[in-house]
Design a protein around this motif. Structure first.
Motif, short mmCIF file in Angstrom:
data_model
loop_
_atom_site.label_atom_id
_atom_site.label_comp_id
_atom_site.label_asym_id
_atom_site.label_seq_id
_atom_site.Cartn_x
_atom_site.Cartn_y
_atom_site.Cartn_z
N ASN A 210 0.79 -1.33 0.05
CA ASN A 210 -0.03 -0.02 0.04
C ASN A 210 0.93 1.32 -0.01
OD1 ASN A 210 -2.35 -1.25 0.13
ND2 ASN A 210 -2.39 -1.64 2.41
N GLY A 211 0.38 1.94 -1.00
CA GLY A 211 1.34 3.48 -1.06
C GLY A 211 2.66 3.24 -1.93
N LEU A 212 3.09 1.78 -2.25
CA LEU A 212 4.10 1.92 -3.16
C LEU A 212 4.05 2.60 -4.33
CD1 LEU A 212 6.84 0.25 -3.43
CD2 LEU A 212 5.50 -1.42 -4.57
N VAL A 213 5.19 3.29 -4.83
CA VAL A 213 5.00 4.00 -6.16
C VAL A 213 6.47 3.55 -6.76
CG1 VAL A 213 5.22 6.43 -7.25
CG2 VAL A 213 3.88 5.97 -5.20
N THR A 214 6.30 2.84 -8.01
CA THR A 214 7.74 2.81 -8.80
C THR A 214 7.80 3.59 -10.10
OG1 THR A 214 6.54 0.86 -10.11
CG2 THR A 214 7.60 0.36 -7.88
N ALA A 215 6.75 4.55 -10.44
CA ALA A 215 6.74 5.12 -11.57
C ALA A 215 5.83 6.37 -11.53
CB ALA A 215 6.44 4.57 -12.97
N ILE A 216 6.05 7.68 -11.85
CA ILE A 216 5.25 8.59 -11.78
C ILE A 216 5.06 9.37 -13.21
CG2 ILE A 216 5.87 9.21 -9.55
CD1 ILE A 216 7.33 11.57 -10.63
N ILE A 217 3.63 9.84 -13.31
CA ILE A 217 3.54 10.86 -14.53
C ILE A 217 3.20 12.06 -13.89
CG2 ILE A 217 1.66 11.32 -16.06
CD1 ILE A 217 3.01 8.99 -16.87
N PRO A 218 4.47 13.11 -14.18
CA PRO A 218 4.20 14.51 -13.67
C PRO A 218 3.26 15.32 -14.40
CG PRO A 218 6.20 14.05 -14.90
CD PRO A 218 5.53 12.85 -14.91
N TYR A 219 2.55 16.31 -13.73
CA TYR A 219 1.80 17.06 -14.57
C TYR A 219 1.68 18.32 -13.87
CZ TYR A 219 -2.07 16.11 -10.96
OH TYR A 219 -2.88 15.94 -10.07
N TYR A 220 1.19 19.37 -14.56
CA TYR A 220 0.84 20.66 -14.10
C TYR A 220 -0.53 21.02 -14.40
CZ TYR A 220 0.73 25.62 -13.86
OH TYR A 220 0.47 27.17 -13.54
N LYS A 221 -1.27 21.42 -13.40
CA LYS A 221 -2.32 21.50 -13.28
C LYS A 221 -2.64 23.06 -13.23
CE LYS A 221 -7.16 21.03 -10.54
NZ LYS A 221 -7.67 20.36 -9.54
N PRO A 222 -3.32 23.68 -14.64
CA PRO A 222 -3.41 25.23 -14.62
C PRO A 222 -4.15 25.84 -13.59
CG PRO A 222 -3.72 24.01 -16.61
CD PRO A 222 -3.90 22.96 -15.60
N LYS A 223 -3.76 27.07 -12.95
CA LYS A 223 -4.74 27.72 -11.91
C LYS A 223 -5.56 28.41 -12.65
CE LYS A 223 -0.61 28.39 -8.94
NZ LYS A 223 0.30 27.66 -9.63
N GLU A 224 -6.69 28.67 -12.02
CA GLU A 224 -7.84 29.52 -12.39
C GLU A 224 -7.63 30.72 -13.09
OE1 GLU A 224 -11.94 31.43 -10.61
OE2 GLU A 224 -10.66 30.36 -9.23
N GLY A 225 -7.96 30.71 -14.32
CA GLY A 225 -7.70 31.95 -15.04
C GLY A 225 -6.62 31.76 -16.34
N GLU A 226 -6.04 30.81 -16.25
CA GLU A 226 -4.87 30.43 -17.11
C GLU A 226 -5.48 30.01 -18.30
OE1 GLU A 226 -0.99 29.70 -14.16
OE2 GLU A 226 -2.14 27.99 -15.33
N ASN A 227 -6.54 29.35 -18.23
CA ASN A 227 -7.21 28.83 -19.53
C ASN A 227 -6.56 27.82 -20.41
OD1 ASN A 227 -9.80 30.16 -19.13
ND2 ASN A 227 -8.81 32.11 -20.06
N LYS A 228 -5.73 26.87 -19.68
CA LYS A 228 -5.03 25.73 -20.27
C LYS A 228 -5.49 24.45 -19.92
CE LYS A 228 -0.75 28.85 -20.39
NZ LYS A 228 0.44 28.86 -19.87
N GLU A 229 -5.13 23.70 -20.63
CA GLU A 229 -5.39 22.12 -20.36
C GLU A 229 -4.18 21.58 -19.53
OE1 GLU A 229 -7.95 20.17 -21.19
OE2 GLU A 229 -8.77 22.07 -22.02
N LEU A 240 14.30 1.32 -8.46
CA LEU A 240 13.90 0.09 -8.26
C LEU A 240 12.76 -0.78 -9.02
CD1 LEU A 240 13.80 0.39 -4.31
CD2 LEU A 240 15.87 -0.56 -5.75
N TYR A 241 12.36 0.23 -10.09
CA TYR A 241 11.29 0.00 -11.01
C TYR A 241 11.33 -1.68 -11.38
CZ TYR A 241 8.15 0.16 -14.97
OH TYR A 241 6.77 0.07 -15.76
N SER A 242 12.59 -2.03 -11.97
CA SER A 242 12.50 -3.71 -12.48
C SER A 242 12.54 -4.71 -11.47
CB SER A 242 13.80 -3.45 -13.21
OG SER A 242 14.87 -3.44 -12.33
#
Length: 559
Positions: A210-229, A240-242
């Motif tokens: 539980n809670g184990l993470v071996t890979a991440i997808i980083p992302y940026y969430k636009p703030k209100e008013g930025e009108n971006k995806e 340790l992925y393999s």
């Protein structure tokens, strides 16, 4: 420490109050402290105790809560008398339980403020009594929490509650000490060593993915008013992925790390370095200690770390202590709980913990001029002092030689990379030579006739290490030599049950314990007899003693 009883209105606690509480049933007195949870103290009084009918609700008990602090304060909340057993059970809560009665008269927002400001607002809005203080060692502002404490919420709920408390939403710990509650990241931790067969009498280990993470997808969430995806980065894998059959993927929001969706690859690439242990199974360990002796010399409290070794469980980990039971009368911890339960929500607090592991595969026999051949060490103090003086001289000579060598000025050209205006690295090297030094934000590295490296994860490497004192929790090596080897508790050789220990009371193995031999030059125990200078001593079931097959007169034979 014998617990001391005070009246409910006591404020000083510098005297013995109503007196030291005598008649406490043996081993019934237990302080139980839980990180970001309840602190309690329970004890049982025998019927013949003069305090049997004295203890009352709201009275205050002064007691030692752990091996570090001199005392803490607990208020009696429950008294349970049992005519059958003939004793009274007294239950106490930490003095901060009083703050359950002080509630906010108005709303208190968290977002955009630093910790001390929020704590001051809590104290002001609740009219918290002046003897109580709310402190913190955290400087930064808290953003993105979107939490507002509603009116009629009490102090403990706002500071340490299980949902939407300041500790919960900001990922911090609250440590209680008498009338103070301190919000902290617990960076100045200590580490104790717990080892099977030394100070662990029983251990329970739980491993979980539980809670184990071996890979991440980083992302940026636009703030209100930025009108971006949302902007997504490339997948980043743990070192340790393999090692796992399946991928344990997590999307990680780096919006707070960058502005306007700018490049956040550096922050994302450092994710597994900044969150050590997140790519390993979670541990939760409960330990019963050898009571009243093995941990007395180790000073520790909640939020400190336990380095745990147990070959039977194949466990060698460092975990934060989140719960502890402490016997204040015998001044010893009896139960210790440590694990990722303490860091599953607050894992970002452990960024400074870099569990550096690995076997020492090649320990060189010589360390410049500091090693001394001590195979022929004699036991006399004179010889030991002479060897110690020679060793100190060699160390001092090596130090002076190094300082003279460095002060003789360098011959390599120093360069600023990538340029002198905005350098990220400083490099010194001789054109065409094999010598080189590099210095950047990650550390310092030199590779020439020898190698030296210091990095920002707390690791230090040197081919040869010279110095006056080395202090550490765990020292591993292929060979250790010196004038004397000493230990406060014992010196042990071997593992598990196959161990020989030298302690202050004698020598112990799994089949023999020797605690006193005076005037005996040699002894051989084999097949049920003792051999002393060729004389064979044997005995029979009736208690008769024989030497060389001839019976020795006993005291009863002379009567």
């Amino acid at each position: 420490m014998t617990p001391i009883l005070y009246k409910a209105d006591e404020t000083e606690f510098t005297n013995n109050g109503l007196g030291k509480i005598t008649g406490i049933i043996q081993r019934s007195a237990i302080v139980q402290n839980t990180l970001n949870g309840a602190y309690t103290f329970d004890f049982e009084l025998a019927k013949n105790s003069r305090f049997y009918n004295v203890v009352k609700e709201e009275m205050i008990v002064k007691v030692k809560p752990d091996s570090v602090r001199d005392y803490d304060l607990f208020m009696i909340t429950d008294i349970d008398k049992d005519s059958t057993s003939g004793y009274v059970k007294v239950s106490c809560s930490h003095i901060s339980v009083i703050l359950n009665n002080y509630m906010a008269q108005n709303q208190i927002p968290i977002d955009g403020f630093n910790a001390q400001y929020i704590l001051n607002q809590i104290k002001s809005a609740t009219n918290t009594p002046s003897q109580f203080s709310l402190t913190t060692d955290i400087d930064e502002q808290f953003t993105g929490t979107n939490v507002i404490f509603e009116s009629n919420t009490n102090v403990n709920e706002m500071v340490i509650g299980s949902t939407n408390s300041i500790a919960k939403v900001t990922g911090t710990y609250v440590l209680k000490d008498k009338f103070n509650m301190n919000l902290t990241k617990a960076n100045d931790f200590k580490t104790i060593v717990l080892r099977k067969g030394k100070n662990i009498s029983n251990i329970s280990v739980k491993r979980s993915l539980n809670g184990l993470v071996t890979a991440i997808i980083p992302y940026y969430k636009p703030k209100e008013g930025e009108n971006k995806e949302p902007i997504y980065g490339s997948k980043i894998k743990s070192p340790l992925y393999s090692k796992y059959q399946h991928e344990y993927l997590k999307a990680v929001d780096f919006s707070s790390a960058v502005e306007g969706g700018k490049d956040f690859s550096t922050e994302a690439n450092n994710y597994f370095n900044d969150n050590p242990g997140i790519d390993k199974p979670a541990y939760d360990v409960e330990i019963n200690t050898f009571e009243y002796r093995s941990l007395r010399k180790q000073k520790f409290e909640l939020a400190d770390f336990a380095k745990i070794y147990d070959p039977d469980f194949d466990i060698n980990v460092q975990l934060r202590i989140y719960e502890m039971q402490f016997d204040p009368i015998n001044e010893s911890a009896t139960v210790i709980k440590a694990g990722t339960q303490a860091t599953s929500v607050f894992h970002n607090l452990d960024k400074k913990i870099d569990n550096v592991s690995g076997d020492v595969s090649d320990v060189k026999d010589d360390v410049n001029e500091t090693n001394k051949n001590v195979d022929d060490l004699k036991a006399s103090d004179k010889d030991k002092q002479q060897l110690m003086d020679e060793l100190k001289k060699n160390v001092n000579d090596t130090r002076d030689n190094m300082l003279g060598y460095i002060n003789g000025s360098g011959r390599d050209v120093i360069r600023f990379l990538p340029n002198r205006e905005n350098p990220t690295d400083i490099v010194a090297s001789e054109t065409g030579g094999n010598y080189g030094m590099r210095w950047n934000s990650k550390g310092i590295y030199y590779d020439g006739k020898g190698t030296v490296a210091i990095d920002n994860r707390g690791n230090v490497y040197a081919d040869n290490f010279v110095g006056q004192n080395i202090t550490g929790v765990h020292i591993r090596g292929g060979e250790i030599s010196g004038v004397t080897i000493s230990g406060d508790t014992d010196i042990s050789m071997g593992t598990g049950s196959h161990r020989t220990s030298i302690t202050d009371y004698g020598i112990s193995t799994n089949n023999m314990t020797v605690h006193q031999i005076d005037g005996i030059r040699a002894m051989n125990i084999e097949s049920g007899y003792i051999m002393i200078n060729g004389a064979k001593l044997t005995g029979d079931s009736s208690g008769r003693l024989y030497m060389g097959g001839l019976r020795i007169l006993n005291e009863s034979d002379l009567k």
